[in-house]
Design an enzyme around this catalytic site. Structure first.
Site, mmCIF file in Angstrom:
data_model
loop_
_atom_site.group_PDB
_atom_site.id
_atom_site.type_symbol
_atom_site.label_atom_id
_atom_site.label_comp_id
_atom_site.label_asym_id
_atom_site.label_seq_id
_atom_site.Cartn_x
_atom_site.Cartn_y
_atom_site.Cartn_z
ATOM 1 N N HIS A 1 0.153 4.395 -4.186
ATOM 2 C CA HIS A 1 0.083 3.230 -5.074
ATOM 3 C C HIS A 1 -1.146 3.391 -5.957
ATOM 4 C CE1 HIS A 1 3.204 0.978 -2.991
ATOM 5 N NE2 HIS A 1 2.730 1.554 -1.901
ATOM 6 N N ILE A 2 -0.983 3.181 -7.234
ATOM 7 C CA ILE A 2 -2.096 3.296 -8.176
ATOM 8 C C ILE A 2 -3.152 2.229 -7.878
ATOM 9 C CG2 ILE A 2 -2.753 3.089 -10.616
ATOM 10 C CD1 ILE A 2 0.012 4.312 -11.290
ATOM 11 N N TYR B 1 -3.114 -1.259 -14.512
ATOM 12 C CA TYR B 1 -2.568 0.076 -14.256
ATOM 13 C C TYR B 1 -3.155 1.159 -15.159
ATOM 14 C CZ TYR B 1 0.803 -2.512 -11.507
ATOM 15 O OH TYR B 1 1.385 -3.323 -10.576
ATOM 16 N N HIS C 1 7.908 -3.631 -1.019
ATOM 17 C CA HIS C 1 7.851 -4.825 -0.190
ATOM 18 C C HIS C 1 9.219 -5.335 0.245
ATOM 19 C CE1 HIS C 1 3.988 -4.602 -2.156
ATOM 20 N NE2 HIS C 1 4.594 -4.740 -3.321
ATOM 21 N N ASP D 1 15.223 3.279 5.082
ATOM 22 C CA ASP D 1 16.216 4.054 5.835
ATOM 23 C C ASP D 1 16.387 5.457 5.264
ATOM 24 O OD1 ASP D 1 16.629 1.976 7.610
ATOM 25 O OD2 ASP D 1 18.495 1.303 6.681
#
Length: 142
Positions: free
Chosen positions: A99-100, A22, A79, A86
Site C-alpha cells: 500500500h502506498i 498518493y 477491505h 480466496d
C-alpha cells in the site's frame, strides 16, 4: 525469478487522484521504477492493473503456474474482497501486499486488510519504495 505486480482499482489514475495523499507520480512512473529495479536485479516482472475484481482474480489464478511470487496492491478491495483473498490462497506462491499509504493510520474501516490474510507479508506507508522492498523480500523468500 518471475514476479507478477498487480495493481487494483483506481491506480490507473495515480498522479491525478488525490495527489496530496498518493503523490503526483503516475502508474507509468511506478511501473518504470519497478522494471528498472527488477532488471538490475535479474528479476522478470509483469505489471498489470485492473479496476475489475473479476479480472484481478483471473490474473491471480493464472499467476499460480506462471510466476514465483506476486506483489499486489488491492486498493479498495483490500477491505472487502473475500474472492480476492480466496484467489491469493489458491495461488500457492509468496504474496506481498503493498500500500502506498499507511492503511493502519486511518480511523475508519480502511485500517484493516482482509486480503492480507492470503499474503506472506504486508508493506504500507512507504510510497513507491514499498514495491522495491517487496521485490527484495520476494528474492529472500524464494
Amino acid at each position: 525469478m518471475f514476479v507478477l505486480v498487480l495493481n487494483g482499482p483506481n491506480l490507473n489514475v495515480l498522479g491525478k487522484r488525490q495527489p496530496s495523499i498518493y503523490g503526483k507520480q503516475t502508474l507509468q512512473d511506478l511501473e518504470n521504477q519497478i522494471i528498472t529495479y527488477a532488471s538490475a536485479n535479474q528479476i522478470n516482472v509483469t505489471c498489470l492493473q485492473s479496476n475489475s475484481e473479476g479480472e484481478i482474480i483471473n490474473f491471480i489464478q493464472e499467476a499460480r503456474d506462471k510466476y514465483k511470487g506476486i506483489i499486489i496492491y488491492p486498493a479498495g478491495y483490500t477491505h472487502t474482497s473475500i474472492a480476492i483473498l480466496d484467489a491469493l490462497k489458491y495461488a500457492e506462491v509468496p504474496v506481498i501486499e503493498v500500500h502506498i499509504t499507511n492503511i493502519f493510520h486511518a480511523n475508519t474501516h480502511e485500517n484493516s486488510s482482509l486480503t492480507a490474510l492470503g499474503c506472506t507479508g504486508v508493506i504500507c506507508g512507504l510510497g513507491f519504495q514499498g514495491y522495491i522492498l517487496a521485490l527484495e523480500a520476494l528474492r529472500e523468500i524464494m
